[in-house]
Design a protein around this motif. Sequence first.
Motif, PDB file in Angstrom:
ATOM      1  N   THR A  45      46.507  48.799  34.847  1.00  0.00           N
ATOM      2  CA  THR A  45      45.489  49.558  35.501  1.00  0.00           C
ATOM      3  C   THR A  45      44.303  49.491  34.641  1.00  0.00           C
ATOM      4  OG1 THR A  45      47.139  51.405  35.715  1.00  0.00           O
ATOM      5  CG2 THR A  45      44.815  51.992  36.116  1.00  0.00           C
ATOM      6  N   PRO A  46      43.321  48.766  35.396  1.00  0.00           N
ATOM      7  CA  PRO A  46      41.865  48.300  34.964  1.00  0.00           C
ATOM      8  C   PRO A  46      40.995  49.660  34.566  1.00  0.00           C
ATOM      9  CG  PRO A  46      41.822  47.962  37.331  1.00  0.00           C
ATOM     10  CD  PRO A  46      43.210  48.310  36.974  1.00  0.00           C
ATOM     11  N   SER A  47      40.390  49.308  33.431  1.00  0.00           N
ATOM     12  CA  SER A  47      39.606  50.218  32.610  1.00  0.00           C
ATOM     13  C   SER A  47      38.186  50.176  33.603  1.00  0.00           C
ATOM     14  CB  SER A  47      39.332  50.074  31.169  1.00  0.00           C
ATOM     15  OG  SER A  47      40.333  50.304  30.790  1.00  0.00           O
ATOM     16  N   GLU A  53      36.492  43.627  39.593  1.00  0.00           N
ATOM     17  CA  GLU A  53      37.073  43.409  40.950  1.00  0.00           C
ATOM     18  C   GLU A  53      38.539  43.578  41.348  1.00  0.00           C
ATOM     19  OE1 GLU A  53      35.337  39.475  41.820  1.00  0.00           O
ATOM     20  OE2 GLU A  53      33.477  39.995  41.194  1.00  0.00           O
ATOM     21  N   THR A  54      38.920  44.587  40.729  1.00  0.00           N
ATOM     22  CA  THR A  54      40.455  44.674  41.083  1.00  0.00           C
ATOM     23  C   THR A  54      40.614  46.422  41.246  1.00  0.00           C
ATOM     24  OG1 THR A  54      41.215  42.888  39.813  1.00  0.00           O
ATOM     25  CG2 THR A  54      42.619  44.645  40.235  1.00  0.00           C
ATOM     26  N   MET A  55      40.778  46.948  42.488  1.00  0.00           N
ATOM     27  CA  MET A  55      41.147  48.278  42.569  1.00  0.00           C
ATOM     28  C   MET A  55      42.626  48.651  42.723  1.00  0.00           C
ATOM     29  SD  MET A  55      38.141  49.459  42.657  1.00  0.00           S
ATOM     30  CE  MET A  55      36.334  48.814  42.973  1.00  0.00           C
ATOM     31  N   GLY A  56      42.936  50.034  42.156  1.00  0.00           N
ATOM     32  CA  GLY A  56      44.198  50.411  42.110  1.00  0.00           C
ATOM     33  C   GLY A  56      44.731  50.688  40.694  1.00  0.00           C
ATOM     34  N   LYS A  72      46.311  36.918  40.465  1.00  0.00           N
ATOM     35  CA  LYS A  72      45.672  35.684  40.484  1.00  0.00           C
ATOM     36  C   LYS A  72      44.869  35.714  39.025  1.00  0.00           C
ATOM     37  CE  LYS A  72      42.685  32.771  43.215  1.00  0.00           C
ATOM     38  NZ  LYS A  72      41.938  32.424  44.382  1.00  0.00           N
ATOM     39  N   ARG A  73      44.084  36.797  38.601  1.00  0.00           N
ATOM     40  CA  ARG A  73      43.075  36.715  37.743  1.00  0.00           C
ATOM     41  C   ARG A  73      43.817  36.563  36.166  1.00  0.00           C
ATOM     42  NH1 ARG A  73      39.530  40.463  36.449  1.00  0.00           N
ATOM     43  NH2 ARG A  73      39.833  40.175  34.149  1.00  0.00           N
ATOM     44  N   PHE A  74      45.162  36.602  36.241  1.00  0.00           N
ATOM     45  CA  PHE A  74      45.723  36.237  35.029  1.00  0.00           C
ATOM     46  C   PHE A  74      46.418  35.093  34.879  1.00  0.00           C
ATOM     47  CE2 PHE A  74      45.445  41.118  34.623  1.00  0.00           C
ATOM     48  CZ  PHE A  74      45.062  41.074  33.464  1.00  0.00           C
ATOM     49  N   ILE A  75      46.448  34.200  36.021  1.00  0.00           N
ATOM     50  CA  ILE A  75      47.021  33.040  36.110  1.00  0.00           C
ATOM     51  C   ILE A  75      46.851  32.154  34.931  1.00  0.00           C
ATOM     52  CG2 ILE A  75      47.329  31.039  37.372  1.00  0.00           C
ATOM     53  CD1 ILE A  75      48.914  33.132  38.691  1.00  0.00           C
ATOM     54  N   PRO A  91      41.040  36.512  26.579  1.00  0.00           N
ATOM     55  CA  PRO A  91      41.123  37.974  27.080  1.00  0.00           C
ATOM     56  C   PRO A  91      39.435  38.157  27.180  1.00  0.00           C
ATOM     57  CG  PRO A  91      41.507  38.267  24.758  1.00  0.00           C
ATOM     58  CD  PRO A  91      41.703  36.558  25.088  1.00  0.00           C
ATOM     59  N   ILE A  92      38.965  38.847  28.190  1.00  0.00           N
ATOM     60  CA  ILE A  92      37.626  39.029  28.701  1.00  0.00           C
ATOM     61  C   ILE A  92      37.393  40.551  28.609  1.00  0.00           C
ATOM     62  CG2 ILE A  92      37.157  36.792  29.361  1.00  0.00           C
ATOM     63  CD1 ILE A  92      37.534  37.768  32.283  1.00  0.00           C
ATOM     64  N   SER A  93      36.124  41.004  28.823  1.00  0.00           N
ATOM     65  CA  SER A  93      35.829  42.545  28.778  1.00  0.00           C
ATOM     66  C   SER A  93      36.602  43.162  30.049  1.00  0.00           C
ATOM     67  CB  SER A  93      34.426  42.771  28.739  1.00  0.00           C
ATOM     68  OG  SER A  93      34.112  44.123  29.133  1.00  0.00           O
ATOM     69  N   SER A  94      36.625  42.368  31.085  1.00  0.00           N
ATOM     70  CA  SER A  94      37.315  43.177  32.406  1.00  0.00           C
ATOM     71  C   SER A  94      38.656  43.409  32.097  1.00  0.00           C
ATOM     72  CB  SER A  94      36.694  41.949  33.484  1.00  0.00           C
ATOM     73  OG  SER A  94      37.001  40.826  33.306  1.00  0.00           O
ATOM     74  N   ASP A  95      39.627  42.647  31.296  1.00  0.00           N
ATOM     75  CA  ASP A  95      40.907  42.848  31.148  1.00  0.00           C
ATOM     76  C   ASP A  95      41.083  43.980  30.648  1.00  0.00           C
ATOM     77  OD1 ASP A  95      41.282  40.076  31.987  1.00  0.00           O
ATOM     78  OD2 ASP A  95      41.487  39.303  30.059  1.00  0.00           O
ATOM     79  N   SER A  96      40.083  44.901  30.072  1.00  0.00           N
ATOM     80  CA  SER A  96      40.613  45.948  29.531  1.00  0.00           C
ATOM     81  C   SER A  96      41.323  46.955  30.298  1.00  0.00           C
ATOM     82  CB  SER A  96      39.346  46.788  29.066  1.00  0.00           C
ATOM     83  OG  SER A  96      38.804  45.898  28.063  1.00  0.00           O
TER      84      SER A  96
END
Length: 319
Positions: A45-47, A53-56, A72-75, A91-96
């Motif tokens: 669940t993204p912070s 750019e990932t909802m849900g 896809k973003r984690f491929i 890892p990048i900030s948006s992976d939080s």
Amino acid sequence: MATFSYMLLLSVTLDIFQTVILGKSGVVTNVTCSLKSNIIRWDWTPSFPVCSETMGTNIKIFDVAKGKVALKRFIHRLKLTENYTLQIRHPISSDSGLFTCVSHNGETSKTKIQIEPGCMNNVLLEKHSTSHSLTLKCSLCKTTPIYELDRFEWKLNNTPVTNIKGVTVSKNGDILEIQSTQKASPGKWICIFSPNTLWFAEYCMDEDKEDKEIDTGNRINGLQVLQIVGIVLLAIILILAVIVIAFLYNKFTVRKGETYQVTKDDNAEIAMIPSDASRTDPMLEAPSELNYMTIMFSENQATTVALGSPNVYASLKVK
């Protein structure tokens, strides 16, 4: 009742309690799973939904049975190691976000991952918070003689930040400052090295979190508050349970060698009947021998009677 309350609270808090891990951009982060049964998948669940750019919520990112990344973003960036540990590479900030391992019977183990700014794609991003502003600074992780000057440019959601009110950028672009009076737009803030656009770093702010980015060094996040409250409640219930158990134990345990103080202004006669006396006990319905012991005392006298036997029948006759 205390045991039931304890188990009920425990079942609730187990789902609330989460492990919190602070990672660094570009540094491998391992997410462990505390479950012992077979794990079927990892969810995320993204912070920062806008930034990533990932909802849900509870989005499947790794299928354990197939051994494949499901998002896809984690491929090429996720790997499952021993004990179902999920390894996040680059890892990048948006992976939080909240990472959850799920077993075949529906049990879950949750871990909160917060990826802090660091060195990524040869760009080091640093964050400095004060009571009045948030400052982001970019520099190269490794300098190279090919590029004489460090020139950077900033974008918010792929749009230049030149005209955003309350945001100032230094002359060479390495420092960006957001004033606390300005509610900055949520999303992905990207620092790009101008001579080589493949070198960049990102910083995420979300709509519900942007105001909290300023001067948060000494604040306790909501998750830690829940953990503290849960631990305190559990401690209180355990203490109450111990008190109740001790009270019941003392109440129903027969005390030996008690001493009773008997005081009466008039003459009295006390007849003591030990438990081994010969009579028909109405409680036990078993015959035993009667042996009387009589203690006489006169007016205004106090007599201490020691009862050495755990079961004593006594009768008092006042003259």
